[in-house]
Write an enzyme that holds these catalytic residues in place. Structure first.
Site, PDB file in Angstrom:
ATOM      1  N   ASP A 198      -9.312  59.037 -14.644  1.00  0.00           N
ATOM      2  CA  ASP A 198      -8.118  59.199 -13.859  1.00  0.00           C
ATOM      3  C   ASP A 198      -7.231  58.135 -14.227  1.00  0.00           C
ATOM      4  OD1 ASP A 198      -7.114  59.116 -12.125  1.00  0.00           O
ATOM      5  OD2 ASP A 198      -8.586  57.965 -10.746  1.00  0.00           O
ATOM      6  N   ASP A 256      -4.398  55.685 -11.946  1.00  0.00           N
ATOM      7  CA  ASP A 256      -4.505  54.947 -11.074  1.00  0.00           C
ATOM      8  C   ASP A 256      -5.975  54.143 -10.838  1.00  0.00           C
ATOM      9  OD1 ASP A 256      -1.629  54.677 -10.163  1.00  0.00           O
ATOM     10  OD2 ASP A 256      -1.587  57.246  -8.876  1.00  0.00           O
TER      11      ASP A 256
END
Length: 261
Positions: A13, A15
């Site tokens: 991922d 963020d």
């Protein structure tokens, strides 16, 4: 940790794992250097639909990270792929950023604010009261409602902010129609990520900061799972979920072996 370091494919991922807003998180540069040195297959898989892979590449470059454009896959690309497979040459009314509009355009989906096949909602600064009203009217007339991802909130430099699902909620509640969400934990996005990496799920790991998208997506797709505490989840939060990651780390900087390990 040895099991994790021996994996061949890494899905990360962005963020809360790689950065917060425009701030690179500690240890990220060392982690990316290690991925390259060890010749690992890796992919940054983000539920954010606002930016294109090129824009994400440039964002990391501004922070001092040199990563090839092919290493990024977004919920905007996954959404465009889904729409073009379900309704080739279809049309959509879109509330979202340039990354989403470009992905749909490249997949042959046209913009239509009169009688679209779909209403598609992503993140971005174009969200306001008037286009919510328009989206509600179009869904009431039969357009199918799509959310690029099911994240309720996201991390920023200034704390937690509303994300895609929070923006779709007023349209769902007003129309009584539930949106179909494309991004993680939808297996559509995870399977595509594995295909891009060209690795089997047993030889891959999902690294994320969210239990409800990253970790559950990894578990349901058969990947090893690593939760990092550098984003929106604390150690206390983990207890609220009926599943758990295999490893919990402070950040991705914990993954490369330190000298002497």
């Amino acid at each position: 940790m040895e099991l994790l370091r021996n994996k061949q494919g890494y899905i990360c991922d962005m963020d809360g794992v790689i950065y917060h807003g425009n701030r690179l998180l500690p240890g990220v540069k060392e982690f990316v250097d290690w991925l390259y040195q060890e010749k690992k297959n890796f992919l940054f898989l983000t539920n954010s639909s606002e930016r294109s892979p090129k824009e994400l590449q440039q964002k990391l470059a501004r922070m001092g990270l040199d990563v090839d454009e092919s290493r990024f896959y977004t919920s905007a690309l996954a959404t465009a792929k889904f729409i073009s497979s379900q309704c080739p040459g279809g049309s959509a009314y879109v509330i979202g950023g340039a990354g989403l509009i470009m992905a749909l355009h490249d997949a042959g989906i046209t913009m239509n604010d009169v009688d679209p096949d779909y209403v598609i909602i992503g993140e971005g600064n174009s969200y306001h009261y008037e286009n919510i009203l328009k989206a509600v009217r179009l869904v009431m007339r039969g357009a199918k409602l799509i959310g690029t991802n099911s994240d309720l909130t996201g991390p920023s430099e200034n704390g937690i902010i509303p994300a895609c699902r929070a923006m779709v909620a007023p349209i769902e509640m007003t129309t009584g129609q539930s949106a179909y969400y494309i991004g993680k934990p939808n297996p559509l996005m995870m399977r595509t990520g594995l295909r891009i990496l060209d690795v089997h799920s047993e030889d891959a790991v999902m690294i994320g900061d969210r239990m409800d998208t990253d970790i559950v997506a990894g578990i349901e797709t058969g990947l090893d799972t690593v939760l990092v505490l550098s984003g929106v989840t604390s150690r206390e939060d983990i207890k609220r979920f009926p599943y758990r990651p295999r490893l919990v780390l402070d950040g991705v900087g914990d993954i490369p072996p330190k000298s002497g390990e």
